[in-house]
Design a protein around this motif. Structure first.
Motif, PDB file in Angstrom:
ATOM      1  N   TYR A 100       0.858  -1.188   0.000  1.00  0.00           N
ATOM      2  CA  TYR A 100       0.000   0.000   0.000  1.00  0.00           C
ATOM      3  C   TYR A 100       0.888   1.229   0.000  1.00  0.00           C
ATOM      4  CZ  TYR A 100      -3.260   3.537   1.853  1.00  0.00           C
ATOM      5  OH  TYR A 100      -4.018   4.670   2.057  1.00  0.00           O
ATOM      6  N   ASN A 101       0.742   2.060  -1.041  1.00  0.00           N
ATOM      7  CA  ASN A 101       1.583   3.239  -1.198  1.00  0.00           C
ATOM      8  C   ASN A 101       0.722   4.494  -1.186  1.00  0.00           C
ATOM      9  OD1 ASN A 101       4.050   1.665  -1.716  1.00  0.00           O
ATOM     10  ND2 ASN A 101       3.067   1.133  -3.647  1.00  0.00           N
ATOM     11  N   PHE A 102       0.902   5.303  -0.155  1.00  0.00           N
ATOM     12  CA  PHE A 102       0.187   6.582  -0.077  1.00  0.00           C
ATOM     13  C   PHE A 102       1.035   7.587   0.682  1.00  0.00           C
ATOM     14  CE2 PHE A 102      -2.637   9.409   2.439  1.00  0.00           C
ATOM     15  CZ  PHE A 102      -3.076  10.195   1.377  1.00  0.00           C
ATOM     16  N   ASP A 103       1.243   8.727   0.057  1.00  0.00           N
ATOM     17  CA  ASP A 103       1.996   9.814   0.670  1.00  0.00           C
ATOM     18  C   ASP A 103       1.014  10.950   0.960  1.00  0.00           C
ATOM     19  OD1 ASP A 103       3.595  11.939   1.345  1.00  0.00           O
ATOM     20  OD2 ASP A 103       4.977  11.731  -0.342  1.00  0.00           O
ATOM     21  N   PRO A 104       0.791  11.288   2.241  1.00  0.00           N
ATOM     22  CA  PRO A 104      -0.193  12.337   2.560  1.00  0.00           C
ATOM     23  C   PRO A 104       0.145  13.693   1.943  1.00  0.00           C
ATOM     24  CG  PRO A 104       1.083  11.713   4.508  1.00  0.00           C
ATOM     25  CD  PRO A 104       1.398  10.710   3.453  1.00  0.00           C
ATOM     26  N   SER A 105       1.403  13.895   1.560  1.00  0.00           N
ATOM     27  CA  SER A 105       1.768  15.176   0.940  1.00  0.00           C
ATOM     28  C   SER A 105       1.220  15.293  -0.479  1.00  0.00           C
ATOM     29  CB  SER A 105       3.290  15.354   0.925  1.00  0.00           C
ATOM     30  OG  SER A 105       3.902  14.429   0.036  1.00  0.00           O
ATOM     31  N   THR A 106       0.749  14.187  -1.050  1.00  0.00           N
ATOM     32  CA  THR A 106       0.204  14.219  -2.415  1.00  0.00           C
ATOM     33  C   THR A 106      -1.298  14.498  -2.441  1.00  0.00           C
ATOM     34  OG1 THR A 106      -0.219  11.826  -2.466  1.00  0.00           O
ATOM     35  CG2 THR A 106       1.958  12.585  -3.190  1.00  0.00           C
ATOM     36  N   ILE A 107      -1.935  14.686  -1.286  1.00  0.00           N
ATOM     37  CA  ILE A 107      -3.364  14.985  -1.258  1.00  0.00           C
ATOM     38  C   ILE A 107      -3.624  16.281  -2.023  1.00  0.00           C
ATOM     39  CG2 ILE A 107      -5.339  15.582   0.203  1.00  0.00           C
ATOM     40  CD1 ILE A 107      -4.070  13.892   2.420  1.00  0.00           C
ATOM     41  N   SER A 108      -4.556  16.241  -2.958  1.00  0.00           N
ATOM     42  CA  SER A 108      -4.894  17.426  -3.745  1.00  0.00           C
ATOM     43  C   SER A 108      -6.191  18.031  -3.231  1.00  0.00           C
ATOM     44  CB  SER A 108      -5.060  17.058  -5.224  1.00  0.00           C
ATOM     45  OG  SER A 108      -3.863  16.538  -5.756  1.00  0.00           O
ATOM     46  N   ARG A 109      -6.133  19.285  -2.851  1.00  0.00           N
ATOM     47  CA  ARG A 109      -7.334  20.005  -2.440  1.00  0.00           C
ATOM     48  C   ARG A 109      -7.806  20.851  -3.621  1.00  0.00           C
ATOM     49  NH1 ARG A 109      -6.764  22.296   3.665  1.00  0.00           N
ATOM     50  NH2 ARG A 109      -8.957  22.726   3.227  1.00  0.00           N
ATOM     51  N   ILE A 110      -9.036  20.572  -4.076  1.00  0.00           N
ATOM     52  CA  ILE A 110      -9.570  21.236  -5.259  1.00  0.00           C
ATOM     53  C   ILE A 110     -10.778  22.060  -4.857  1.00  0.00           C
ATOM     54  CG2 ILE A 110     -10.440  20.879  -7.608  1.00  0.00           C
ATOM     55  CD1 ILE A 110      -9.303  18.036  -7.450  1.00  0.00           C
ATOM     56  N   ASN A 111     -10.795  23.284  -5.268  1.00  0.00           N
ATOM     57  CA  ASN A 111     -11.952  24.147  -5.036  1.00  0.00           C
ATOM     58  C   ASN A 111     -12.686  24.334  -6.357  1.00  0.00           C
ATOM     59  OD1 ASN A 111     -11.522  24.697  -2.229  1.00  0.00           O
ATOM     60  ND2 ASN A 111      -9.836  26.042  -2.822  1.00  0.00           N
ATOM     61  N   ILE A 112     -13.912  23.839  -6.424  1.00  0.00           N
ATOM     62  CA  ILE A 112     -14.714  23.916  -7.630  1.00  0.00           C
ATOM     63  C   ILE A 112     -15.933  24.780  -7.341  1.00  0.00           C
ATOM     64  CG2 ILE A 112     -16.057  22.610  -9.325  1.00  0.00           C
ATOM     65  CD1 ILE A 112     -14.228  20.234  -8.810  1.00  0.00           C
ATOM     66  N   ASN A 113     -16.012  25.910  -8.009  1.00  0.00           N
ATOM     67  CA  ASN A 113     -17.112  26.841  -7.782  1.00  0.00           C
ATOM     68  C   ASN A 113     -18.317  26.561  -8.661  1.00  0.00           C
ATOM     69  OD1 ASN A 113     -15.619  28.357  -5.851  1.00  0.00           O
ATOM     70  ND2 ASN A 113     -14.514  29.360  -7.534  1.00  0.00           N
ATOM     71  N   SER A 114     -18.071  25.944  -9.810  1.00  0.00           N
ATOM     72  CA  SER A 114     -19.159  25.647 -10.741  1.00  0.00           C
ATOM     73  C   SER A 114     -19.255  24.143 -10.955  1.00  0.00           C
ATOM     74  CB  SER A 114     -18.921  26.352 -12.083  1.00  0.00           C
ATOM     75  OG  SER A 114     -19.853  25.908 -13.059  1.00  0.00           O
ATOM     76  N   GLU A 115     -20.457  23.615 -10.849  1.00  0.00           N
ATOM     77  CA  GLU A 115     -20.649  22.184 -11.073  1.00  0.00           C
ATOM     78  C   GLU A 115     -20.280  21.788 -12.493  1.00  0.00           C
ATOM     79  OE1 GLU A 115     -24.571  21.063  -9.975  1.00  0.00           O
ATOM     80  OE2 GLU A 115     -24.223  21.296  -7.821  1.00  0.00           O
ATOM     81  N   ASN A 116     -20.349  22.741 -13.420  1.00  0.00           N
ATOM     82  CA  ASN A 116     -20.000  22.451 -14.811  1.00  0.00           C
ATOM     83  C   ASN A 116     -18.529  22.081 -14.960  1.00  0.00           C
ATOM     84  OD1 ASN A 116     -22.631  23.058 -15.639  1.00  0.00           O
ATOM     85  ND2 ASN A 116     -22.148  25.225 -15.934  1.00  0.00           N
ATOM     86  N   ASP A 117     -17.714  22.505 -13.995  1.00  0.00           N
ATOM     87  CA  ASP A 117     -16.273  22.242 -14.075  1.00  0.00           C
ATOM     88  C   ASP A 117     -15.865  20.946 -13.368  1.00  0.00           C
ATOM     89  OD1 ASP A 117     -16.011  24.680 -15.381  1.00  0.00           O
ATOM     90  OD2 ASP A 117     -15.650  25.789 -13.513  1.00  0.00           O
ATOM     91  N   PHE A 118     -16.820  20.270 -12.733  1.00  0.00           N
ATOM     92  CA  PHE A 118     -16.464  19.153 -11.848  1.00  0.00           C
ATOM     93  C   PHE A 118     -15.726  18.037 -12.585  1.00  0.00           C
ATOM     94  CE2 PHE A 118     -17.065  15.292  -9.419  1.00  0.00           C
ATOM     95  CZ  PHE A 118     -16.854  15.710  -8.109  1.00  0.00           C
TER      96      PHE A 118
END
Length: 459
Positions: free
Chosen positions: A91-109
């Motif tokens: 199992y390979n997971f680096d918490p520093s790779t978490i991407s936080r995305i802010n999406i203001n429009s559902e059209n862009d999801f």
């Protein structure tokens, strides 16, 4: 019709783990290990999440899954550690790779998610979002990634926040971990193929299951898809789904949804060809599950395509049945999971085209016994709660099938579902994922070019 009732013993319906170890409780995956494991290379995307959500993401995917000194106690095992140690899967997971995305429009999801995915580094992407976005875009994302090198797992904010509750913290990590194992290409468990032997003295354990399910993306359009499932002597299992480039007649009468004869012939031929490509021969036993009754077009198609060397069973699985069952214990009136009521039809005569063999009422919820998660040598009484609606199975058959074998097969298909290691589902897997594929059809542009795909792609 002759009627009788019985209770199936839960421990008769096993799943198979590594080294052909069997158990009737899928949660024993922690002790008996996945049937087959693949490396999990995990990417996590957090959509419009606050700091609390991000802290819970680190708790689950790093503190619990990643650390070997985690304080989390997995059920049915004394092994302490994360996924790598408990399941013996890298199992390979680096918490520093978490991407936080802010999406203001559902059209862009969809585009925003798609552009963030790194298929060169990861094979599983977890998308953390609120329930509204998850419900709206789940199918679009799944459809966009069919045939891609990365599979997705949606987790809602609500699910993550339940980790703060001790009761949910005992179940959520295992449920999601099993799905990550599957989506990385592993096989958490397979169903015990000996279940087919209970259908008849002469039934083959190398049979094939097909599930036909429908979706209604628009009022004026109905789509359907097919699930293909086979298992061979406990060392091989294949589970695919097939989108169908056909629309179904919108039928307002009591016949229900059905596949027209020509389309059904094509569907059967495709399914048999799928099996032949795997096994080299036509299926000796064909079992078709469908979410509506057998139509005369489907009956005629089966008679046209299926030869005399192949036994067949057609099962109409009805979930929304008006029947209610109650136990005889006045203290709670719960029925036992696996309670079966059988109505065997005396006038069954396949030689004259009268294939309706029996009707079966079966409970997939209710009271059952299982080993204690704290001490597997002890037993505890559990309840799968919810409205106690049983499943009604109308069975059409070309041979004298054993109704108990059909009931066992239905329960084994519920256990075949990797989304629910704690057996809380009451959905037959080959139908459930056919329905999920049918929902995706509207979002797939080049539908005719898509062959059958691994059920993991729609999990």
């Amino acid at each position: 019709m002759s009627d009788y009732a019985t209770i199936l013993q839960e421990n008769k319906i096993n799943v198979v783990f590594r080294s052909n170890n069997k158990h009737y409780v899928p949660e024993f995956i922690t002790a008996l290990k996945p049937y087959e494991g693949r490396d999990i290379n995990l990417q996590v995307l957090v959509v419009n999440g606050d700091n609390e959500v991000c802290d819970l993401v680190k708790l689950l995917f790093y503190e619990i899954y990643g650390k070997n000194d985690t304080k989390y106690h997995w059920p049915y095992t004394n092994t302490i550690g994360g996924i790598s140690r408990v399941f013996e899967i890298r199992y390979n997971f680096d918490p520093s790779t978490i991407s936080r995305i802010n999406i203001n429009s559902e059209n862009d999801f969809v585009n925003s998610i798609y552009n963030q995915l790194d298929t060169n580094r990861f094979n599983v992407a977890v998308i953390i979002a609120d329930r509204k976005l998850t419900n709206k875009f789940h199918d679009k994302i799944k459809a966009a990634l069919i045939g891609n090198r990365i599979r997705t797992q949606f987790v809602t904010f609500t699910t993550l926040k339940r980790l703060k509750n001790r009761e949910y913290k005992a179940t959520i990590p295992l449920t999601i971990a099993v799905q990550l194992i599957a989506k990385a290409g592993g096989t958490p468990w397979i169903v015990d193929s000996s279940i087919y032997n209970h259908l008849s003295k002469n039934a083959s354990s190398n049979g094939m299951l097909m599930g036909i399910a429908f979706a209604r993306p628009r009022k004026d359009k109905i789509t359907y898809s097919v699930g293909y499932f086979t298992t061979l002597n406990n060392y091989y299992q294949r589970f695919d789904v097939q989108p169908i480039n056909e629309s179904i007649p919108i039928n307002d009468n009591t016949e229900g949804l059905y596949v027209p004869k020509d389309a059904m012939i094509g569907t059967l031929e495709s399914g048999i060809s799928w099996y032949k490509n795997i096994m080299g021969t036509p299926p000796p036993l064909l079992i078709i599950f469908k979410t509506s009754p057998m139509h005369k077009d489907e009956k005629e198609a089966i008679e046209t395509v299926v030869g005399k060397d192949t036994k067949w069973v057609f099962i109409h699985a009805q979930y929304n049945t008006p029947v209610r069952l109650f136990g005889d214990n006045s203290s709670d009136y719960y029925v036992n999971r696996g309670t079966v009521i059988i109505k065997k039809r005396n006038k069954w005569n396949p030689n004259n085209g009268d294939y309706l063999h029996s009707e079966i009422i079966i409970t997939a919820t209710g009271k059952y016994m299982k080993p204690s998660t704290k001490n597997a040598s002890k037993w505890e009484e559990n309840y799968i709660l919810g409205t106690p609606r049983p499943i009604t199975l109308s069975v059409y058959s070309s041979f004298d099938v054993n109704p108990i074998g059909i009931a066992e097969l239905a329960l084994s298909q519920i256990k075949a579902d990797w989304e629910h290691p704690d057996i809380r589902s009451r959905r037959i897997a080959v139908l459930k994922y056919a329905n999920r594929m049918a929902r995706l059809v509207q979002y797939i542009n080049s539908l005719g070019s898509i062959p059958s795909i691994d059920a993991r792609d729609v999990l």
